[in-house]
Design an enzyme around this catalytic site. Structure first.
Site, short mmCIF file in Angstrom:
data_model
loop_
_atom_site.label_atom_id
_atom_site.label_comp_id
_atom_site.label_asym_id
_atom_site.label_seq_id
_atom_site.Cartn_x
_atom_site.Cartn_y
_atom_site.Cartn_z
N ALA A 70 0.87 -1.18 0.00
CA ALA A 70 0.00 0.00 0.00
C ALA A 70 0.91 1.23 0.00
O ALA A 70 2.06 1.16 0.45
CB ALA A 70 -0.88 -0.03 1.24
N GLY A 115 0.56 -4.83 0.91
CA GLY A 115 -0.65 -4.82 0.07
C GLY A 115 -0.43 -5.52 -1.27
O GLY A 115 -1.38 -6.05 -1.84
N GLU A 118 -0.93 -9.07 -0.54
CA GLU A 118 -2.37 -9.26 -0.30
C GLU A 118 -3.14 -9.30 -1.61
O GLU A 118 -4.08 -10.08 -1.78
CB GLU A 118 -2.87 -8.15 0.64
CG GLU A 118 -2.25 -8.29 2.02
CD GLU A 118 -2.44 -7.06 2.90
OE1 GLU A 118 -1.95 -5.98 2.53
OE2 GLU A 118 -3.08 -7.19 3.94
N GLU A 138 4.43 -5.13 7.27
CA GLU A 138 3.68 -4.03 7.90
C GLU A 138 4.15 -3.74 9.32
O GLU A 138 4.19 -2.58 9.74
CB GLU A 138 2.18 -4.36 7.91
CG GLU A 138 1.50 -4.21 6.56
CD GLU A 138 1.54 -5.47 5.72
OE1 GLU A 138 2.33 -6.39 6.04
OE2 GLU A 138 0.78 -5.54 4.73
N1 CAA Z 1 4.60 3.08 -0.89
C1 CAA Z 1 4.98 4.21 -1.53
N2 CAA Z 1 6.13 4.33 -2.21
C2 CAA Z 1 6.91 3.24 -2.28
C3 CAA Z 1 6.59 2.03 -1.65
C4 CAA Z 1 5.36 1.96 -0.94
N3 CAA Z 1 4.92 0.84 -0.36
N4 CAA Z 1 7.58 1.15 -1.89
C5 CAA Z 1 8.51 1.80 -2.63
N5 CAA Z 1 8.09 3.06 -2.87
C6 CAA Z 1 8.79 4.10 -3.63
C7 CAA Z 1 9.97 4.65 -2.85
O1 CAA Z 1 9.54 5.64 -1.96
C8 CAA Z 1 10.82 5.21 -3.98
O2 CAA Z 1 10.26 6.43 -4.39
P1 CAA Z 1 11.25 7.70 -4.70
O3 CAA Z 1 12.11 7.20 -5.83
O4 CAA Z 1 10.28 8.77 -5.08
O5 CAA Z 1 12.00 7.93 -3.45
C9 CAA Z 1 10.58 4.22 -5.11
O6 CAA Z 1 9.39 3.53 -4.79
C10 CAA Z 1 11.69 3.17 -5.22
O7 CAA Z 1 11.83 2.58 -3.94
P2 CAA Z 1 13.26 2.43 -3.21
O8 CAA Z 1 14.17 3.55 -3.59
O9 CAA Z 1 13.00 2.21 -1.76
O10 CAA Z 1 13.78 1.10 -3.93
P3 CAA Z 1 14.75 0.00 -3.32
O11 CAA Z 1 15.05 -0.93 -4.46
O12 CAA Z 1 15.88 0.63 -2.60
O13 CAA Z 1 13.87 -0.77 -2.20
C11 CAA Z 1 11.91 -1.91 -1.40
C12 CAA Z 1 12.76 -1.50 -2.62
C13 CAA Z 1 12.68 -2.89 -0.51
C14 CAA Z 1 10.64 -2.57 -1.91
C15 CAA Z 1 11.56 -0.65 -0.58
O14 CAA Z 1 11.06 0.35 -1.47
C16 CAA Z 1 10.53 -0.87 0.47
O15 CAA Z 1 10.85 -1.41 1.52
N6 CAA Z 1 9.27 -0.46 0.23
C17 CAA Z 1 8.21 -0.56 1.21
C18 CAA Z 1 7.73 -2.01 1.37
C19 CAA Z 1 6.67 -2.08 2.45
O16 CAA Z 1 6.92 -1.83 3.61
N7 CAA Z 1 5.45 -2.43 2.04
C20 CAA Z 1 4.32 -2.51 2.95
C21 CAA Z 1 3.55 -1.23 2.93
S1 CAA Z 1 2.32 -1.13 4.18
C22 CAA Z 1 0.99 -1.98 3.58
O17 CAA Z 1 1.03 -2.56 2.51
C23 CAA Z 1 -0.22 -1.95 4.47
C24 CAA Z 1 -1.33 -2.80 4.04
O18 CAA Z 1 -1.30 -4.00 4.13
C25 CAA Z 1 -2.57 -2.18 3.57
#
Ligand code: CAA
Length: 264
Positions: A70, A115, A118, A138
């Site tokens: 998400a 998400g 999911e 999460e």
């Molecule tokens: N939401 C919004 N933006 C996201 C994102 C997310 N879940 N995941 C990645 N992005 C964005 C980053 O902010 C970045 O944007 P900018 O270039 O504008 O800074 C871009 O995507 C590329 O990401 P990274 O630079 O972080 O890329 P990376 O290769 O270094 O890392 C990754 C990749 C390990 C997937 C890392 O991006 C990450 O950990 N992302 C979050 C994963 C996460 O925690 N997901 C769960 C979200 S909570 C949820 O989903 C709740 C629910 O159940 C409803």
């Protein structure tokens, strides 16, 4: 509505009756914001309304991610009420995919987190690229899953493994996901889409109503006693004998030819 209205998705018919939805926010690793979730919901309905649609595939654009979760930027400053509503938008989309009249296959090409995982689990099954990385991280953000992960993950991999993944927030690669039953097959990344379409073509040759009955029965098996599930199977087995496709399927067998199913 036409496909051009879906600004956050690409929608293409890959083969007759085989539709592909591609999440299209590659710069944000296809993170699921409200707009993506709402368009995804509308896209499923739109595709189901194409009378010849047989199978739906869902994937992510770019070579890095199916969906990295998400949208954290969108969620960050939500209050409790707004977060609950956002969760329900996601839940509604996931339920809509799960209850689709079409078989739905997730083609997981890279990060499949939160998400994103999911979303993949709301599909009937998951095919993964060898670069896929799955997880429910999460808790590392201070929250539990919000789009059904706490309920669908245990149904896929069992409660013990689900608890491990949910509580550690650790990711598993494609091979580990295969071993725990989270995905069904792993392919080289460049072949994922082609192999997914091949499998969709195999499925699409079968009788649409029988496919839908199978889908409902598999889903029901998670929540019902074996007696109730088997009763439901008898009902749907009986019902299928009122379809033209049953006559066609069995007649074609006796005539030693391939059945031509219409969905009637
Ligand atoms: N939401 C919004 N933006 C996201 C994102 C997310 N879940 N995941 C990645 N992005 C964005 C980053 O902010 C970045 O944007 P900018 O270039 O504008 O800074 C871009 O995507 C590329 O990401 P990274 O630079 O972080 O890329 P990376 O290769 O270094 O890392 C990754 C990749 C390990 C997937 C890392 O991006 C990450 O950990 N992302 C979050 C994963 C996460 O925690 N997901 C769960 C979200 S909570 C949820 O989903 C709740 C629910 O159940 C409803």
């Amino acid at each position: 509505m036409n496909v051009a209205a879906f600004t956050q998705l690409f929608i293409t018919e890959q083969q007759p009756g085989i539709w592909l939805i591609t999440l299209n926010r590659p710069k944000a690793l296809n993170a699921l914001n409200r707009q993506v979730l709402e368009q995804l919901h509308s896209a499923i309905v739109w595709i189901e309304n194409q009378p010849d649609a047989r199978v739906l595939l869902i994937t992510g654009s770019g070579d890095k991610a199916f969906a990295a979760g998400a949208d954290i930027a969108e969620m960050k400053d939500m209050n409790a009420q707004q977060a609950r509503e956002f969760s329900q938008v996601g839940m509604t989309t996931m339920h809509r995919i799960e209850s689709s009249r079409l078989p739905v296959i997730a083609l997981v090409n890279g990060f499949c987190l939160g998400g994103g995982c999911e979303l993949a689990m709301s599909c009937d099954f998951i095919l993964a690229a060898d670069n896929a990385l799955f997880g429910q991280p999460e808790v590392t953000l201070g929250v539990p899953p919000g789009f059904g992960g706490s309920q669908r993950l245990p149904r896929r991999v069992g409660p013990g493994m689900a608890a491990q993944l949910l509580l550690t927030g650790e990711k598993v690669n494609a091979e580990q996901a295969l071993n725990i039953g989270l995905c069904n097959q792993v392919y080289p990344a460049q072949q994922l889409q082609e192999r997914g379409i091949d499998m969709a073509i195999t499925i699409a040759k079968n009788a649409p109503q029988a496919l839908y009955h199978c889908k409902r029965l598999v889903q029901a098996s998670a929540d019902q006693s074996i007696e109730n599930g088997c009763r439901m199977e008898s009902d749907l087995f009986g019902l299928s004998f009122a379809t033209e496709d049953q006559t066609e399927g069995m007649t074609a067998f006796t005539e030693r030819r391939k059945a031509q199913f219409t969905g009637a």
